[in-house]
Design a protein around this motif. Structure first.
Motif, PDB file in Angstrom:
ATOM      1  N   THR A 148       6.462   6.085 -13.046  1.00  0.00           N
ATOM      2  CA  THR A 148       7.355   7.039 -12.446  1.00  0.00           C
ATOM      3  C   THR A 148       8.120   7.604 -13.453  1.00  0.00           C
ATOM      4  O   THR A 148       8.875   7.103 -14.381  1.00  0.00           O
ATOM      5  CB  THR A 148       8.488   6.190 -11.619  1.00  0.00           C
ATOM      6  N   TYR A 158      -2.132   4.158  -9.369  1.00  0.00           N
ATOM      7  CA  TYR A 158      -1.195   3.150 -10.066  1.00  0.00           C
ATOM      8  C   TYR A 158      -1.622   2.883 -11.226  1.00  0.00           C
ATOM      9  O   TYR A 158      -2.722   2.636 -11.729  1.00  0.00           O
ATOM     10  CB  TYR A 158      -1.041   1.611  -9.254  1.00  0.00           C
ATOM     11  N   LEU A 218      10.535   3.356  -7.467  1.00  0.00           N
ATOM     12  CA  LEU A 218       9.561   2.754  -6.996  1.00  0.00           C
ATOM     13  C   LEU A 218       8.173   3.753  -7.756  1.00  0.00           C
ATOM     14  O   LEU A 218       8.509   4.812  -8.195  1.00  0.00           O
ATOM     15  CB  LEU A 218       9.594   3.181  -5.551  1.00  0.00           C
ATOM     16  N   HIS A 277       2.744   5.397  -4.897  1.00  0.00           N
ATOM     17  CA  HIS A 277       3.135   5.128  -3.495  1.00  0.00           C
ATOM     18  C   HIS A 277       3.544   6.206  -2.619  1.00  0.00           C
ATOM     19  O   HIS A 277       4.428   6.828  -3.130  1.00  0.00           O
ATOM     20  CB  HIS A 277       4.147   4.093  -3.714  1.00  0.00           C
ATOM     21  N   ALA A 306       7.204   6.852  -2.250  1.00  0.00           N
ATOM     22  CA  ALA A 306       8.144   7.466  -3.138  1.00  0.00           C
ATOM     23  C   ALA A 306       8.034   8.834  -3.475  1.00  0.00           C
ATOM     24  O   ALA A 306       8.936   9.801  -3.838  1.00  0.00           O
ATOM     25  CB  ALA A 306       8.130   6.783  -4.486  1.00  0.00           C
ATOM     26  N   THR A 332      11.938  -1.082 -14.975  1.00  0.00           N
ATOM     27  CA  THR A 332      12.802  -1.822 -14.048  1.00  0.00           C
ATOM     28  C   THR A 332      13.718  -2.515 -15.122  1.00  0.00           C
ATOM     29  O   THR A 332      14.782  -2.872 -14.654  1.00  0.00           O
ATOM     30  CB  THR A 332      12.160  -2.454 -13.220  1.00  0.00           C
ATOM     31  N   ALA A 385      14.414   1.264  -2.249  1.00  0.00           N
ATOM     32  CA  ALA A 385      13.796   0.103  -2.786  1.00  0.00           C
ATOM     33  C   ALA A 385      12.929  -0.469  -1.740  1.00  0.00           C
ATOM     34  O   ALA A 385      13.088  -0.253  -0.437  1.00  0.00           O
ATOM     35  CB  ALA A 385      14.951  -0.731  -3.421  1.00  0.00           C
ATOM     36  N   VAL A 386      12.142  -1.527  -2.311  1.00  0.00           N
ATOM     37  CA  VAL A 386      11.404  -2.262  -1.393  1.00  0.00           C
ATOM     38  C   VAL A 386      12.122  -3.634  -1.189  1.00  0.00           C
ATOM     39  O   VAL A 386      13.094  -3.836  -2.035  1.00  0.00           O
ATOM     40  CB  VAL A 386      10.008  -2.844  -1.903  1.00  0.00           C
ATOM     41  N   VAL A 431      13.144  -6.123  -4.162  1.00  0.00           N
ATOM     42  CA  VAL A 431      14.595  -5.789  -4.755  1.00  0.00           C
ATOM     43  C   VAL A 431      15.791  -6.096  -4.368  1.00  0.00           C
ATOM     44  O   VAL A 431      16.403  -6.631  -4.929  1.00  0.00           O
ATOM     45  CB  VAL A 431      14.592  -4.126  -5.186  1.00  0.00           C
ATOM     46  N   SER A 463      15.269   0.807   3.095  1.00  0.00           N
ATOM     47  CA  SER A 463      14.390   0.065   2.621  1.00  0.00           C
ATOM     48  C   SER A 463      13.075   0.176   3.313  1.00  0.00           C
ATOM     49  O   SER A 463      12.839   0.591   4.307  1.00  0.00           O
ATOM     50  CB  SER A 463      14.681  -1.583   2.826  1.00  0.00           C
ATOM     51  N   ALA A 471       8.338  -0.147   3.122  1.00  0.00           N
ATOM     52  CA  ALA A 471       6.939  -0.733   2.345  1.00  0.00           C
ATOM     53  C   ALA A 471       6.502  -2.272   2.952  1.00  0.00           C
ATOM     54  O   ALA A 471       5.603  -2.361   3.173  1.00  0.00           O
ATOM     55  CB  ALA A 471       6.991  -0.610   0.868  1.00  0.00           C
ATOM     56  N   SER A 520       3.125  -2.273  -4.316  1.00  0.00           N
ATOM     57  CA  SER A 520       4.435  -2.321  -3.630  1.00  0.00           C
ATOM     58  C   SER A 520       4.961  -3.465  -2.923  1.00  0.00           C
ATOM     59  O   SER A 520       5.636  -3.613  -1.898  1.00  0.00           O
ATOM     60  CB  SER A 520       4.039  -1.305  -2.132  1.00  0.00           C
TER      61      SER A 520
END
Length: 610
Positions: A80, A102, A234, A238, A241, A261, A278-279, A282, A359, A361, A589
């Motif tokens: 990202t 990815y 993220l 994905h 994002a 991160t 975020a997922v 996190v 939130s 995924a 994810s």
């Protein structure tokens, strides 16, 4: 209720594509900052829509100069980053179709994506990815062995691509940009393949642009206006994002990126986002890290009381919103006290200006949702799949029920089939699978609803709750149907637990495989007088292993309290390993690849039932 819909509020013309929203913002507010990049001194530099658009056009001309034609597929494999945002739009300005990959993918995972998409070019965010991409291209039977690879790690890399477009005229670029209509494919996004071979999801310009146009007014209280900012961390490979990034670009919300991160807390502290995406993992890590820190400082009891107060306060607010009783005076007083002593410090960790978090995924534990809402930053949980261009339902301020994934985004319908499967229809639902007509036909029912593969329920007001995956339903030897996801969420709420996989299909009882969080173990063993032990050391030490098993049993007991005995977890095994993306047990994810876990730990499962 069996069906829930929200009326569509925006429609786009058939001639519109996702680039038109960028042009509209540039014309309306040319100096509006839409991105931020690091300035090298710990701060951030604004990037206006005009500056961004100029860079996008230059790179798009460069792509055309390199031979990219309308309809060509161009893959992007990168962390990202701001350059990712530039090339995403540049590919569309060149009339091409983007194929995100990815950056953590192996050469074996890259190969089928390149072969199926027939990508003529791959843009890489790190030169170390070159060998992986080339190897993957060679594996695809020579079809992609000549794939061109260009780095996009820096501004200099983008300028190098742009230099190839010096002779490309503005009219040529405009013809390429405007050639795609709303129902043409904008991007091929390959599913993560948790239950089989990845499929290329054909997402159209309408899916993205009309989806953005409808969610912006629906989620306006979250997205904010004027000085609204978000930090995106993220993976942009994905669909969630990327959809959110496009929503921000069309709305004029400033976006900063971080692909590492390890710098997230520092970036939050310098950029000061007003909302975050975020997922669930996190949010769980933030919560558990704060709890572990409090324990290590001898403030565990205070923190636990503060947490319960936040949860109780959130539940009371939810009750009041539904016409029930709100927080009592005593609860309000406790909440005010902990706001000063505890909650304010947690909010400072998020940059001090966050008002909402989203939130998606995978499922979020309701207790975690109530906790963050109670400390002052509501987590608005949503639901979607790659095939629905990410968010198709969402909780919004004023219409939130923790534990659900919200109401349909305007223009979309959620329906529950007779067998409990969640069916979806609307402008965000994809156009079909690339090169796979059979899978496309199987994916839709006779009324045109997409079969999500998820199981769910709608309450009397149309809020959707996801109860599990249809293919993951466990049927014990006694014929009892068990949905593993809610049980796994409950056990995973324990701060020492990293992942849980509930098993028991065609077995006499339900059991579970559990992995522990290495970051939490060392502090826990120290606080409990067991020494300074790593996860592996703790599991080999008799006293520590026994104590850890007792802790996990507490989490299992809490989960069992909410189900019948036939559904309860009778036995579990703690694995001396981690379930990670690198091991192939988690998707990027953070979703479990359940079949892979069950396959790799078949001997452990066999031992449980022997």
């Amino acid at each position: 209720m069996r069906e829930s819909s929200t009326e569509q509020v925006a429609r786009i013309d058939d001639s519109v594509n996702v680039t038109d929203g960028v042009l509209a913002l540039a014309e309306h507010a040319p100096e509006h900052p839409v991105y931020a990049v690091r300035n090298g001194a710990g701060g951030w530099l604004d990037v206006t829509i005009s500056a961004f658009l100029e860079q996008v056009r230059s790179v798009a001309k460069g792509l055309i100069g390199l031979g990219v034609q309308p309809g060509d597929r161009v893959a992007v494999m990168s962390a990202t980053s701001y350059p990712w945002a530039v090339v995403d739009q540049a590919i569309w300005f060149a009339g091409a179709i983007s194929v995100p990959i990815y950056e953590t993918s192996s050469a074996h995972q890259v190969a089928p994506l390149l072969a199926d998409s027939k990508a003529r070019m791959v843009l890489i965010g790190d030169d170390q990815l070159r060998a992986k991409v080339q190897s993957g291209a060679n594996m695809s039977g020579g079809k992609n062995s000549g794939t061109e690879i260009y780095p996009i790690a820096s501004t200099a890399d983008l300028e190098e691509i742009a230099a190839n477009g010096n002779t490309v005229k503005d009219a040529t670029l405009e013809k390429a940009r405007s050639g795609a209509g709303a129902d043409d494919v904008a991007t091929l996004v390959y599913t993560s393949g948790t239950t089989g071979k990845p499929k290329g999801v054909r997402i159209t310009h309408r899916n993205l642009a009309e989806g953005a146009a409808n969610i912006v007014p629906f989620a306006s209280d979250i997205l904010g206006e004027g000085e609204s900012r978000t930090l995106l961390f993220l993976p942009l490979a994905h669909v969630l994002a990327r959809a959110v990034q496009l929503i921000c670009l069309h709305r004029g919300i400033q976006v900063a990126h971080t692909g590492d991160t390890s710098t997230l807390l520092d970036d939050l502290g310098t950029f000061h986002p007003t909302w975050l995406l975020a997922v669930p993992r996190v949010f769980e890590k933030v919560y558990h890290s704060a709890a572990a820190k409090a324990e290590s400082e001898g403030k565990g009891r205070i923190f636990n009381t503060a947490c319960q107060t936040a949860i109780d306060f959130s539940k009371a607010l939810e009750s009041a919103a539904a016409g029930g009783r709100g927080p009592s005076l005593g609860l309000r007083a406790k909440h005010a006290l902990f706001s000063r002593l505890v909650y304010s410090k947690l909010l400072d960790k998020l940059g001090g200006e966050v008002t909402h978090m989203v939130s998606g995924a995978s499922p979020l534990n309701p207790e975690i949702g109530h906790f963050f809402t109670g400390i002052g930053v509501p987590v608005q949980e949503g639901y979607g799949l790659t095939e629905s261009t990410a968010p198709i339902t969402l909780n919004i301020p004023g219409a939130t029920r923790v534990g659900t994934v919200g109401l349909p985004v305007p223009g979309n319908t959620v329906k529950i089939a007779d067998d409990g499967e969640v069916l979806l229809k609307g402008p965000v639902v994809f156009a079909g699978y690339h090169n796979n007509e059979e899978a496309t036909a199987e994916a839709f029912d006779e009324e045109g609803y997409f079969r999500s593969g998820d199981l769910g329920q709608l309450d009397e007001d149309g809020f959707l709750t996801i109860t599990g995956r249809k293919k993951e339903l466990i049927v014990t030897a006694g014929g009892k149907n068990v949905y593993p996801t809610p049980m796994e969420e409950k056990v995973r709420a324990h701060p020492l637990v990293a992942q849980v996989v509930v098993v028991g299909d065609e077995k006499p009882f339900v059991s579970a495989l559990v992995t522990l969080d290495p970051e939490s173990i060392r502090g826990w063993t120290q606080r409990n007088g067991l020494g300074d032990l790593t996860l592996s050391e703790a599991l080999k030490d008799a006293d520590a292993a026994k104590a850890l098993e007792a802790e996990v049993q507490k989490a299992v007991d809490a989960a069992n309290d909410e189900v019948s005995r036939a559904e309860s977890i009778r036995e579990f095994r703690i694995l001396d390993t981690e379930l990670t993306e690198d091991s192939g047990h988690l998707t990027p994810s953070m979703k479990l690849v359940r079949g892979k876990v069950i396959e790799d730990f078949a001997d452990t499962i066999k031992e449980i039932y022997s």
